[in-house]
Design a protein around this motif. Structure first.
Motif, PDB file in Angstrom:
ATOM      1  N   THR A 193      17.588  90.700  52.969  1.00 45.36           N
ATOM      2  CA  THR A 193      17.441  92.141  52.971  1.00 45.36           C
ATOM      3  C   THR A 193      16.166  92.480  52.226  1.00 45.36           C
ATOM      4  O   THR A 193      15.981  92.057  51.098  1.00 45.36           O
ATOM      5  CB  THR A 193      18.648  92.807  52.284  1.00 45.36           C
ATOM      6  OG1 THR A 193      19.849  92.251  52.808  1.00 45.36           O
ATOM      7  CG2 THR A 193      18.640  94.296  52.506  1.00 45.36           C
ATOM      8  N   LYS A 194      15.276  93.216  52.866  1.00 43.35           N
ATOM      9  CA  LYS A 194      13.982  93.516  52.255  1.00 43.35           C
ATOM     10  C   LYS A 194      14.140  94.519  51.111  1.00 43.35           C
ATOM     11  O   LYS A 194      14.594  95.640  51.327  1.00 43.35           O
ATOM     12  CB  LYS A 194      13.022  94.066  53.297  1.00 43.35           C
ATOM     13  CG  LYS A 194      11.643  94.285  52.756  1.00 43.35           C
ATOM     14  CD  LYS A 194      10.681  94.734  53.826  1.00 43.35           C
ATOM     15  CE  LYS A 194       9.319  94.932  53.200  1.00 43.35           C
ATOM     16  NZ  LYS A 194       8.325  95.310  54.151  1.00 43.35           N
ATOM     17  N   ASP A 242      22.783  90.142  49.571  1.00 42.81           N
ATOM     18  CA  ASP A 242      22.477  88.746  49.887  1.00 42.81           C
ATOM     19  C   ASP A 242      23.234  87.747  49.013  1.00 42.81           C
ATOM     20  O   ASP A 242      23.140  86.531  49.241  1.00 42.81           O
ATOM     21  CB  ASP A 242      20.971  88.486  49.761  1.00 42.81           C
ATOM     22  CG  ASP A 242      20.169  89.230  50.815  1.00 42.81           C
ATOM     23  OD1 ASP A 242      20.674  89.413  51.943  1.00 42.81           O
ATOM     24  OD2 ASP A 242      19.026  89.617  50.518  1.00 42.81           O
ATOM     25  N   GLU A 288      13.278  87.735  45.066  1.00 40.97           N
ATOM     26  CA  GLU A 288      13.525  89.160  44.867  1.00 40.97           C
ATOM     27  C   GLU A 288      14.629  89.582  45.835  1.00 40.97           C
ATOM     28  O   GLU A 288      14.469  89.489  47.049  1.00 40.97           O
ATOM     29  CB  GLU A 288      12.237  89.951  45.113  1.00 40.97           C
ATOM     30  CG  GLU A 288      12.303  91.366  44.642  1.00 40.97           C
ATOM     31  CD  GLU A 288      10.938  92.029  44.681  1.00 40.97           C
ATOM     32  OE1 GLU A 288      10.583  92.624  43.674  1.00 40.97           O
ATOM     33  OE2 GLU A 288      10.253  91.947  45.714  1.00 40.97           O
ATOM     34  N   TYR A 289      15.751  90.005  45.261  1.00 43.11           N
ATOM     35  CA  TYR A 289      16.914  90.402  46.050  1.00 43.11           C
ATOM     36  C   TYR A 289      17.111  91.910  45.979  1.00 43.11           C
ATOM     37  O   TYR A 289      16.885  92.527  44.933  1.00 43.11           O
ATOM     38  CB  TYR A 289      18.180  89.723  45.533  1.00 43.11           C
ATOM     39  CG  TYR A 289      18.191  88.230  45.713  1.00 43.11           C
ATOM     40  CD1 TYR A 289      18.562  87.666  46.922  1.00 43.11           C
ATOM     41  CD2 TYR A 289      17.833  87.387  44.670  1.00 43.11           C
ATOM     42  CE1 TYR A 289      18.576  86.287  47.090  1.00 43.11           C
ATOM     43  CE2 TYR A 289      17.840  86.005  44.825  1.00 43.11           C
ATOM     44  CZ  TYR A 289      18.216  85.460  46.042  1.00 43.11           C
ATOM     45  OH  TYR A 289      18.229  84.104  46.207  1.00 43.11           O
ATOM     46  N   LEU A 290      17.576  92.481  47.076  1.00 42.54           N
ATOM     47  CA  LEU A 290      17.900  93.890  47.121  1.00 42.54           C
ATOM     48  C   LEU A 290      19.130  94.155  46.264  1.00 42.54           C
ATOM     49  O   LEU A 290      20.098  93.392  46.302  1.00 42.54           O
ATOM     50  CB  LEU A 290      18.186  94.322  48.559  1.00 42.54           C
ATOM     51  CG  LEU A 290      18.634  95.769  48.742  1.00 42.54           C
ATOM     52  CD1 LEU A 290      17.457  96.710  48.538  1.00 42.54           C
ATOM     53  CD2 LEU A 290      19.242  95.965  50.102  1.00 42.54           C
ATOM     54  N   ALA A 305      14.915  96.646  43.729  1.00 44.24           N
ATOM     55  CA  ALA A 305      14.769  95.195  43.774  1.00 44.24           C
ATOM     56  C   ALA A 305      15.020  94.617  42.398  1.00 44.24           C
ATOM     57  O   ALA A 305      14.667  95.215  41.397  1.00 44.24           O
ATOM     58  CB  ALA A 305      13.373  94.821  44.243  1.00 44.24           C
ATOM     59  N   GLN A 308      13.258  97.370  48.484  1.00 45.70           N
ATOM     60  CA  GLN A 308      12.414  98.547  48.542  1.00 45.70           C
ATOM     61  C   GLN A 308      12.755  99.459  47.373  1.00 45.70           C
ATOM     62  O   GLN A 308      13.798  99.329  46.776  1.00 45.70           O
ATOM     63  CB  GLN A 308      12.602  99.284  49.864  1.00 45.70           C
ATOM     64  CG  GLN A 308      14.045  99.658  50.133  1.00 45.70           C
ATOM     65  CD  GLN A 308      14.242 100.184  51.528  1.00 45.70           C
ATOM     66  OE1 GLN A 308      13.316 100.647  52.161  1.00 45.70           O
ATOM     67  NE2 GLN A 308      15.446 100.126  52.015  1.00 45.70           N
TER      68      GLN A 308
END
Length: 88
Positions: free
Chosen positions: A67-68, A26, A6-8, A85, A70
């Motif tokens: 990168t988290k 990312d 899962e990428y931002l 996401a 959200q």
């Protein structure tokens, strides 16, 4: 089976392009355009899949999402990027 990542994805309005731009911090150079936010996210999912496939074809490891992701509440266009996401 490939591991799901899962990428931002950041979305922002571009006055110059008169549409929404999506980028994945990312995945350097991976971006997409859409006339709506939904279209930009849809195009971005395709772009991300292509980016990751090219990475695999070159024998490179897939980047870990740093990168988290959200979910951001909807904001007016002039308040900065929206973040969401995308799972690939």
């Amino acid at each position: 089976m490939a591991r799901i990542r899962e990428y931002l994805v950041e979305l922002f309005w571009s006055d110059a392009d008169e549409g929404f731009i999506a980028i994945a911090p990312d995945l350097p150079g991976c971006s997409a355009f859409g006339e709506t936010q939904e279209e930009a996210v849809h195009q971005m999912q395709d772009a991300m899949l292509s980016w990751l496939q090219a990475c695999q074809n070159m024998g490179r490891p897939l980047p870990e999402p740093l990168t988290k992701p959200q979910r951001a509440p909807p904001e007016p266009r002039d308040r900065g990027p929206d973040r969401t996401a995308a799972t690939v």
